[in-house]
Design an enzyme around this catalytic site. Structure first.
Site, PDB file in Angstrom:
ATOM      1  N   LYS A  11       0.839  -1.201   0.000  1.00  0.00           N
ATOM      2  CA  LYS A  11       0.000   0.000   0.000  1.00  0.00           C
ATOM      3  C   LYS A  11       0.882   1.262   0.000  1.00  0.00           C
ATOM      4  O   LYS A  11       2.094   1.178   0.260  1.00  0.00           O
ATOM      5  CB  LYS A  11      -0.920  -0.030   1.221  1.00  0.00           C
ATOM      6  CG  LYS A  11      -1.930  -1.188   1.192  1.00  0.00           C
ATOM      7  CD  LYS A  11      -2.940  -1.074   2.328  1.00  0.00           C
ATOM      8  CE  LYS A  11      -3.948  -2.212   2.257  1.00  0.00           C
ATOM      9  NZ  LYS A  11      -5.070  -2.037   3.216  1.00  0.00           N
ATOM     10  N   TYR A  51     -12.291  -3.212  -4.105  1.00  0.00           N
ATOM     11  CA  TYR A  51     -12.877  -2.930  -2.795  1.00  0.00           C
ATOM     12  C   TYR A  51     -14.401  -2.890  -2.851  1.00  0.00           C
ATOM     13  O   TYR A  51     -15.027  -2.178  -2.060  1.00  0.00           O
ATOM     14  CB  TYR A  51     -12.299  -1.625  -2.229  1.00  0.00           C
ATOM     15  CG  TYR A  51     -10.904  -1.808  -1.663  1.00  0.00           C
ATOM     16  CD1 TYR A  51     -10.650  -2.738  -0.660  1.00  0.00           C
ATOM     17  CD2 TYR A  51      -9.834  -1.042  -2.134  1.00  0.00           C
ATOM     18  CE1 TYR A  51      -9.373  -2.915  -0.143  1.00  0.00           C
ATOM     19  CE2 TYR A  51      -8.554  -1.220  -1.617  1.00  0.00           C
ATOM     20  CZ  TYR A  51      -8.334  -2.147  -0.627  1.00  0.00           C
ATOM     21  OH  TYR A  51      -7.071  -2.330  -0.107  1.00  0.00           O
ATOM     22  N   ASN A 114      -2.063   0.101   6.755  1.00  0.00           N
ATOM     23  CA  ASN A 114      -1.643  -1.192   7.324  1.00  0.00           C
ATOM     24  C   ASN A 114      -0.695  -1.979   6.407  1.00  0.00           C
ATOM     25  O   ASN A 114      -0.710  -3.204   6.373  1.00  0.00           O
ATOM     26  CB  ASN A 114      -2.862  -2.015   7.736  1.00  0.00           C
ATOM     27  CG  ASN A 114      -3.744  -2.400   6.568  1.00  0.00           C
ATOM     28  OD1 ASN A 114      -3.474  -2.032   5.426  1.00  0.00           O
ATOM     29  ND2 ASN A 114      -4.804  -3.148   6.838  1.00  0.00           N
ATOM     30  N   HIS A 117      -2.028  -5.222   1.503  1.00  0.00           N
ATOM     31  CA  HIS A 117      -3.232  -6.036   1.315  1.00  0.00           C
ATOM     32  C   HIS A 117      -2.769  -7.456   1.023  1.00  0.00           C
ATOM     33  O   HIS A 117      -1.773  -7.654   0.340  1.00  0.00           O
ATOM     34  CB  HIS A 117      -4.065  -5.523   0.137  1.00  0.00           C
ATOM     35  CG  HIS A 117      -5.061  -6.547  -0.351  1.00  0.00           C
ATOM     36  ND1 HIS A 117      -6.278  -6.730   0.258  1.00  0.00           N
ATOM     37  CD2 HIS A 117      -5.002  -7.464  -1.353  1.00  0.00           C
ATOM     38  CE1 HIS A 117      -6.929  -7.717  -0.354  1.00  0.00           C
ATOM     39  NE2 HIS A 117      -6.175  -8.174  -1.339  1.00  0.00           N
ATOM     40  N   GLU A 128      -8.112 -12.228  -7.505  1.00  0.00           N
ATOM     41  CA  GLU A 128      -7.304 -11.009  -7.359  1.00  0.00           C
ATOM     42  C   GLU A 128      -6.020 -11.078  -8.189  1.00  0.00           C
ATOM     43  O   GLU A 128      -5.580 -10.064  -8.738  1.00  0.00           O
ATOM     44  CB  GLU A 128      -6.992 -10.778  -5.873  1.00  0.00           C
ATOM     45  CG  GLU A 128      -8.263 -10.437  -5.089  1.00  0.00           C
ATOM     46  CD  GLU A 128      -8.025 -10.198  -3.609  1.00  0.00           C
ATOM     47  OE1 GLU A 128      -6.878 -10.325  -3.136  1.00  0.00           O
ATOM     48  OE2 GLU A 128      -9.004  -9.869  -2.917  1.00  0.00           O
TER      49      GLU A 128
HETATM   50  P1  ADP Z   1      -8.427  -6.718   4.679  1.00  0.00           P
HETATM   51  O1  ADP Z   1      -7.769  -5.774   3.698  1.00  0.00           O
HETATM   52  O2  ADP Z   1      -7.565  -7.015   5.854  1.00  0.00           O
HETATM   53  O3  ADP Z   1      -8.993  -7.952   4.031  1.00  0.00           O
HETATM   54  P2  ADP Z   1     -11.096  -5.572   4.731  1.00  0.00           P
HETATM   55  O4  ADP Z   1     -11.355  -6.325   3.470  1.00  0.00           O
HETATM   56  O5  ADP Z   1     -12.064  -5.703   5.851  1.00  0.00           O
HETATM   57  O6  ADP Z   1      -9.651  -5.925   5.314  1.00  0.00           O
HETATM   58  O7  ADP Z   1     -10.991  -4.036   4.406  1.00  0.00           O
HETATM   59  C1  ADP Z   1     -10.324  -3.595   3.274  1.00  0.00           C
HETATM   60  C2  ADP Z   1      -9.475  -2.391   3.604  1.00  0.00           C
HETATM   61  O8  ADP Z   1     -10.324  -1.315   3.982  1.00  0.00           O
HETATM   62  C3  ADP Z   1      -8.531  -2.571   4.815  1.00  0.00           C
HETATM   63  O9  ADP Z   1      -7.305  -3.150   4.463  1.00  0.00           O
HETATM   64  C4  ADP Z   1      -8.348  -1.157   5.244  1.00  0.00           C
HETATM   65  O10 ADP Z   1      -7.377  -0.503   4.422  1.00  0.00           O
HETATM   66  C5  ADP Z   1      -9.699  -0.543   4.982  1.00  0.00           C
HETATM   67  N1  ADP Z   1     -10.544  -0.536   6.172  1.00  0.00           N
HETATM   68  C6  ADP Z   1     -11.214  -1.571   6.728  1.00  0.00           C
HETATM   69  N2  ADP Z   1     -11.912  -1.182   7.808  1.00  0.00           N
HETATM   70  C7  ADP Z   1     -11.676   0.160   7.944  1.00  0.00           C
HETATM   71  C8  ADP Z   1     -12.098   1.170   8.873  1.00  0.00           C
HETATM   72  N3  ADP Z   1     -12.913   0.892   9.882  1.00  0.00           N
HETATM   73  N4  ADP Z   1     -11.632   2.430   8.683  1.00  0.00           N
HETATM   74  C9  ADP Z   1     -10.811   2.737   7.665  1.00  0.00           C
HETATM   75  N5  ADP Z   1     -10.382   1.835   6.743  1.00  0.00           N
HETATM   76  C10 ADP Z   1     -10.801   0.568   6.883  1.00  0.00           C
END
Ligand code: ADP
Length: 141
Positions: A11, A51, A114, A117, A128
């Site tokens: 990211k 997303y 974070n 991904h 993906e």
């Molecule tokens: P992951 O990427 O770990 O699979 P998710 O699919 O739940 O997690 O969410 C996609 C991305 O959206 C996360 O990696 C993060 O960047 C963002 N995200 C998720 N929840 C939040 C939140 N509450 N606030 C801000 N960004 C979020």
């Protein structure tokens, strides 16, 4: 022993803070193998597709702006049980809840910023990888 391949995206926080090398070293150090790599800008269409599961969330615009801040780096990474192993290396989505010693625990900021991904299942990985790599851009060796 079956080898599986998953998608990782570095990211914009990883790219802009020059953390790509050390994170990649952790993946390679864990015995995972690079099968494909490319840098790209996350366009609106690709972003909405990738997303789609969070498109209706209130934080989506913030995620969109963040993911478009710099180019991202996509990685096709192979290993045994790779999805679960990557999850262990990364730690949970929310960096604040991630243990020290994990990539997010050591280098992440919060739930959005974070570092990486990673596909959350082999089924998701297949979709993906196809989204980010054209035929011929992933290698067997
Ligand atoms: P992951 O990427 O770990 O699979 P998710 O699919 O739940 O997690 O969410 C996609 C991305 O959206 C996360 O990696 C993060 O960047 C963002 N995200 C998720 N929840 C939040 C939140 N509450 N606030 C801000 N960004 C979020």
């Amino acid at each position: 022993m079956s080898q599986e391949t998953t998608l990782i995206l570095f990211k914009p926080d990883a790219v802009s803070k020059a953390m790509v090398g050390q994170v990649l070293a952790r993946f390679e150090g864990a015995g995972l193998k690079i099968r494909g790599v490319k840098m790209l800008r996350f366009g609106d269409e690709l972003l909405r597709e990738h997303y789609a599961h969070i498109a209706s969330k209130p934080f989506f615009p913030e995620v969109q702006a963040f993911m478009q801040r710099t180019p991202v780096i996509a990685l096709a990474l192979e290993g045994e049980n790779v999805v679960a192993r990557i999850r262990d290396l990364l730690g949970p989505t929310d960096s604040k809840k991630a243990a020290k010693g994990t990539i997010r625990g050591d280098l992440g900021v919060d739930v959005m910023v974070n570092v990486c991904h990673a596909s959350d299942s082999l089924e998701a990985a297949a979709v993906e990888l196809n989204r980010f790599f054209a035929p011929g851009e992933m290698f067997d060796y």
